[in-house]
Design a protein around this motif. Sequence first.
Motif, PDB file in Angstrom:
ATOM      1  N   SER A 231       0.692  -1.200   0.073  1.00  0.00           N
ATOM      2  CA  SER A 231      -0.004  -0.052  -0.115  1.00  0.00           C
ATOM      3  C   SER A 231       0.771   1.374   0.214  1.00  0.00           C
ATOM      4  N   GLU A 232       2.282   1.095   0.326  1.00  0.00           N
ATOM      5  CA  GLU A 232       3.111   2.258   0.506  1.00  0.00           C
ATOM      6  C   GLU A 232       3.190   3.074  -1.116  1.00  0.00           C
ATOM      7  N   LYS A 233       2.998   2.315  -2.054  1.00  0.00           N
ATOM      8  CA  LYS A 233       3.222   2.917  -3.521  1.00  0.00           C
ATOM      9  C   LYS A 233       1.891   3.359  -4.134  1.00  0.00           C
ATOM     10  N   MET A 234       0.708   3.307  -3.293  1.00  0.00           N
ATOM     11  CA  MET A 234      -0.507   3.676  -3.850  1.00  0.00           C
ATOM     12  C   MET A 234      -0.417   5.274  -3.825  1.00  0.00           C
ATOM     13  N   PRO A 235      -1.443   5.709  -5.120  1.00  0.00           N
ATOM     14  CA  PRO A 235      -1.492   7.133  -4.946  1.00  0.00           C
ATOM     15  C   PRO A 235      -2.878   7.393  -3.952  1.00  0.00           C
ATOM     16  N   ALA A 236      -2.951   8.493  -3.418  1.00  0.00           N
ATOM     17  CA  ALA A 236      -3.823   8.962  -2.648  1.00  0.00           C
ATOM     18  C   ALA A 236      -5.102   8.288  -2.563  1.00  0.00           C
ATOM     19  N   ASP A 237      -5.773   8.357  -3.902  1.00  0.00           N
ATOM     20  CA  ASP A 237      -7.055   8.076  -4.088  1.00  0.00           C
ATOM     21  C   ASP A 237      -7.137   6.269  -3.905  1.00  0.00           C
TER      22      ASP A 237
END
Length: 77
Positions: free
Chosen positions: A37-43
């Motif tokens: 989840s660390e690489k996910m964009p904010a949305d």
Amino acid sequence: MNDELANQVQQYQQLVIRYEALDHEIDTLIMAHGGTSEKMPADDLRRYRDLARERDELLNEMRFFEHQLNLDEDELS
């Protein structure tokens, strides 16, 4: 099986189906971002957290029904 018990079993089964679908959706979202989840964009991160919160709520409901139905964790595997 009486009607009330049958209804509880059916509700439990529906919870399990919803839980598994959410779990799959979460896994798909995580894998789309390299397994973290660390690489996910904010949305997407917001979506991930919402899904995880909903999955946790379903798990709590499932545990309630398991207790009501006297289901042993070993019996569920």
